[in-house]
Design an enzyme around this catalytic site. Sequence first.
Site, PDB file in Angstrom:
ATOM      1  N   ASP A   1      47.458 144.645  65.070  1.00 39.98           N
ATOM      2  CA  ASP A   1      48.200 145.942  65.410  1.00 39.98           C
ATOM      3  C   ASP A   1      48.464 146.703  63.937  1.00 39.98           C
ATOM      4  O   ASP A   1      49.186 146.188  63.376  1.00 39.98           O
ATOM      5  CB  ASP A   1      49.459 145.692  66.361  1.00 39.98           C
ATOM      6  CG  ASP A   1      49.800 146.919  66.677  1.00 39.98           C
ATOM      7  OD1 ASP A   1      49.715 147.576  67.560  1.00 39.98           O
ATOM      8  OD2 ASP A   1      50.960 147.509  65.942  1.00 39.98           O
TER       9      ASP A   1
ATOM     10  N   TYR B   1      51.729 153.612  58.799  1.00 38.68           N
ATOM     11  CA  TYR B   1      52.256 152.216  58.252  1.00 38.68           C
ATOM     12  C   TYR B   1      51.724 152.249  56.655  1.00 38.68           C
ATOM     13  O   TYR B   1      52.243 151.705  55.930  1.00 38.68           O
ATOM     14  CB  TYR B   1      51.626 151.050  58.690  1.00 38.68           C
ATOM     15  CG  TYR B   1      52.204 150.630  60.231  1.00 38.68           C
ATOM     16  CD1 TYR B   1      53.432 151.452  60.753  1.00 38.68           C
ATOM     17  CD2 TYR B   1      51.594 149.492  60.855  1.00 38.68           C
ATOM     18  CE1 TYR B   1      53.659 151.008  62.099  1.00 38.68           C
ATOM     19  CE2 TYR B   1      52.027 149.476  62.337  1.00 38.68           C
ATOM     20  CZ  TYR B   1      53.242 149.983  62.739  1.00 38.68           C
ATOM     21  OH  TYR B   1      53.379 149.634  64.028  1.00 38.68           O
TER      22      TYR B   1
END
Length: 324
Positions: A51, A56
């Site tokens: 994931d 990010y």
Amino acid sequence: MALKPDSYVVLNDGHKMPVLGFGTYAPDTYTKEQAGEAAKVAIEVGYRHIDCAFIYGNEVQVGQAIRSKIADGTVKRKDIFYTGKLWSTNHTPERVRPALENSLKDLQLDYMDLFLIHSPVEFKPGDDPFPKDESGKLIFHNTDIRDTWKALEACKDAGLVRSIGVSNFNHRQLERILTMPGLKYKPVCNQVECHIFLNQSKLLKFCKSHDIALVGYSVLGSSRVKEWIDQNSPQVLEDPVLNAVAKKLKRSPAQVAMRYLLQRGIVVLAKSFTPERIKLNFQVFDFQLSDEDMKALDGINKNLRYLSIDSWKEHPKYPYHDEF
């Protein structure tokens, strides 16, 4: 059905999602390269569900990790279930496919297994992921989520992604998609914060009634990023009831916290940067919690949310004003 390391849930579009996934979000205390190295270890240990997300900032490194494990023969591409996410500045329909294509380019993958709307909260479209005005307040935007969803459906039809879903949606926001005219594909899942202090029983019941998988993040508590998390909030892994069950079963509190969610039919995302912990967190398939253990852990729920993000509360689509 007994849970095994290769157990999966069948999504409402027929694709299969492994019940245990590896989360790759890295706080600033870790480098992007460390996130990539952790993903490599996770694949070596047995994780097949990875994931990640655009925000990010480590899709390049996570993509390299996946490809290196394909190159050395550990896995084939079809063995890996990769999840990416559409960031909040890309909800306008014309920005959806380019955002997905940019992530695929960074990952150097031909397709994603799952692409999620990261949050119902939307910011001003553009290159700045957190656009702010002169006073420092976030600049919100408000595209109809149904238009965003139609653009995601087109990405699925184009073969860029196999399944599409949402993250951080409440039940009313899910209903808005489920009841839209001309709906072609239902969301396959809703990825939300979920742990023994926030067991999401009502949202889980709602999702199950619509054949939508519930995927839990922060299952061991939060990484406690100071700008988002109340540093005085109780810590999941220190809970005395959890620790008593773990001691009885000769397991770690983390293993029991994860097993509790798995036995309730929740897909679990675990995250660590320590190889030994990555390995231990995968060892949740060779023991079982009794009905008594499950009931004791049910009783810990406090409806405590670590990640409420106060600066987003003024947005009309802020999801946490609702009970679930």
